[in-house]
Design an enzyme around this catalytic site. Structure first.
Site, PDB file in Angstrom:
ATOM      1  CG  HIS A   9      -0.116   0.060   2.520  1.00 30.23           C
ATOM      2  ND1 HIS A   9       0.440   0.974   3.200  1.00 30.23           N
ATOM      3  CD2 HIS A   9       0.166  -0.927   3.460  1.00 30.23           C
ATOM      4  CE1 HIS A   9       0.965   0.996   4.158  1.00 30.23           C
ATOM      5  NE2 HIS A   9       0.808  -0.505   4.347  1.00 30.23           N
ATOM      6  NE  ARG A  60      -1.266  -0.255   6.931  1.00 32.32           N
ATOM      7  CZ  ARG A  60      -1.911  -0.727   7.936  1.00 32.32           C
ATOM      8  NH1 ARG A  60      -2.871  -0.361   8.564  1.00 32.32           N
ATOM      9  NH2 ARG A  60      -1.000  -1.639   8.449  1.00 32.32           N
ATOM     10  CD  GLU A  87       2.537  -5.201   8.138  1.00 29.22           C
ATOM     11  OE1 GLU A  87       3.231  -3.933   7.383  1.00 29.22           O
ATOM     12  OE2 GLU A  87       3.097  -6.174   8.229  1.00 29.22           O
ATOM     13  CG  HIS A 182      -0.651  -4.692   4.840  1.00 29.27           C
ATOM     14  ND1 HIS A 182      -1.120  -3.209   5.427  1.00 29.27           N
ATOM     15  CD2 HIS A 182      -1.785  -5.088   4.423  1.00 29.27           C
ATOM     16  CE1 HIS A 182      -2.395  -3.132   5.152  1.00 29.27           C
ATOM     17  NE2 HIS A 182      -2.887  -4.468   4.821  1.00 29.27           N
TER      18      HIS A 182
HETATM   19  O1  LIG Z   1       2.868  -1.924  10.611  1.00 29.15           O
HETATM   20  C1  LIG Z   1       3.630  -1.168  10.468  1.00 29.15           C
HETATM   21  O2  LIG Z   1       4.183  -0.242  11.267  1.00 29.15           O
HETATM   22  C2  LIG Z   1       4.402  -0.802   9.054  1.00 29.15           C
HETATM   23  O3  LIG Z   1       3.377  -0.955   7.981  1.00 29.15           O
HETATM   24  C3  LIG Z   1       5.410  -1.968   8.666  1.00 29.15           C
HETATM   25  O4  LIG Z   1       6.160  -1.595   9.713  1.00 29.15           O
HETATM   26  P1  LIG Z   1       7.826  -2.422   9.647  1.00 29.15           P
HETATM   27  O5  LIG Z   1       8.471  -1.958   8.397  1.00 29.15           O
HETATM   28  O6  LIG Z   1       8.294  -1.516  10.721  1.00 29.15           O
HETATM   29  O7  LIG Z   1       7.630  -3.588  10.019  1.00 29.15           O
END
Ligand SMILES: O=C(O)[C@H](O)COP(=O)(O)O
Length: 247
Positions: A9, A60, A87, A182
């Site tokens: 996203h 998102r 995610e 994600h």
């Molecule tokens: O969920 C989150 O904070 C981001 O979309 C992914 O975070 P990260 O790259 O810190 O794992």
């Protein structure tokens, strides 16, 4: 030869604020919407077409998919939404600023929470109002399956059934599949596709909004993969993701 297109996203409100997001349902920023539009243009310019789309239950990713579909005049496409593409659940870290968390707990601890394979972040309490069991969009998911926190290993475990049961059969049937999801649910899928070790996956970061194309043989073994557009821009964007949690 089969092709599979993966898109993280566009920039979200909490990406911009550098907050751990996980299953928190935040919107795209205007820049994130523009990223999705640029991704659609790259797909259009290079002649991509699709037969079916997959995305998560988080807006998102859904918004990003809608923008791509709108720009490519493909809003009519069948779309499957699944919690399995959400995610990774960041547990009690959700909402915290990544850099502040690194200053408080140290860069190494935050790197472990973000990029280790089997160490989950601190879990949400079951009675936390943010727990997925209180969210009607997961009403059909057994409570015992809903996470309070997820390591990447646990994310792999819940993404792969969707790959094996639905996505891979579509790709095998030569349907042109677009997946908008994600950073970590895509890392989970990429780890499996490329057969990466738990050490190798730690170094992989996926940038927002840039289409990642996989070419697979008839056994769905990747032959090559590449980002559309400027490879150096994609590499810089991936490094920026890695650097988000510098204290
Ligand atoms: O969920 C989150 O904070 C981001 O979309 C992914 O975070 P990260 O790259 O810190 O794992």
């Amino acid at each position: 030869m089969h092709r599979l297109v993966l898109v993280r996203h566009g920039q979200s409100e909490w990406n911009l604020e550098n907050r751990f997001t996980g299953w928190t349902d935040v919107s795209l920023t205007p820049e994130g919407a523009a990223e999705a539009g640029r991704g659609a243009m790259l797909l259009q310019e290079q002649g991509f077409a699709f037969d079916i789309c997959y995305t998560s239950l988080l807006k998102r990713a859904i918004e990003t998919l809608w923008i791509i579909q709108r720009e490519m005049d493909l809003m009519w496409l069948p779309t499957r939404k699944s919690w399995r593409l959400n995610e990774r659940h960041y547990g009690a870290l959700q909402g915290l600023n990544k850099a502040e968390t690194a200053r408080k707990y140290g860069d190494d601890q935050v790197f472990t929470w973000r990029r280790s394979y089997d160490v989950p972040p601190p879990a949400l309490d079951a009675d936390d109002p943010r727990h997925p069991s209180r969210d009607p969009r997961y009403a059909d998911v057994p409570v015992s399956v809903l996470p309070s926190s997820e390591s990447l290993a646990l994310t792999v475990d819940r993404v792969l059934p969707l790959w094996h049961d639905q996505m891979a059969p579509d790709v095998m049937a030569s349907r042109r599949v677009l997946v908008v999801a994600h950073g970590n649910s895509l890392r989970a899928l990429v780890k499996y596709l490329d057969g990466l070790s738990s050490e190798e996956i730690m170094g992989l970061n996926i940038p927002t909004g840039i289409p990642l194309v996989y070419e697979l043989d008839d056994a769905l073994v990747p032959v090559r993969h590449y980002y559309l557009g400027d490879p150096e821009a994609a590499a810089r964007a991936a490094q920026a993701v890695a650097n988000q949690a510098k204290g």
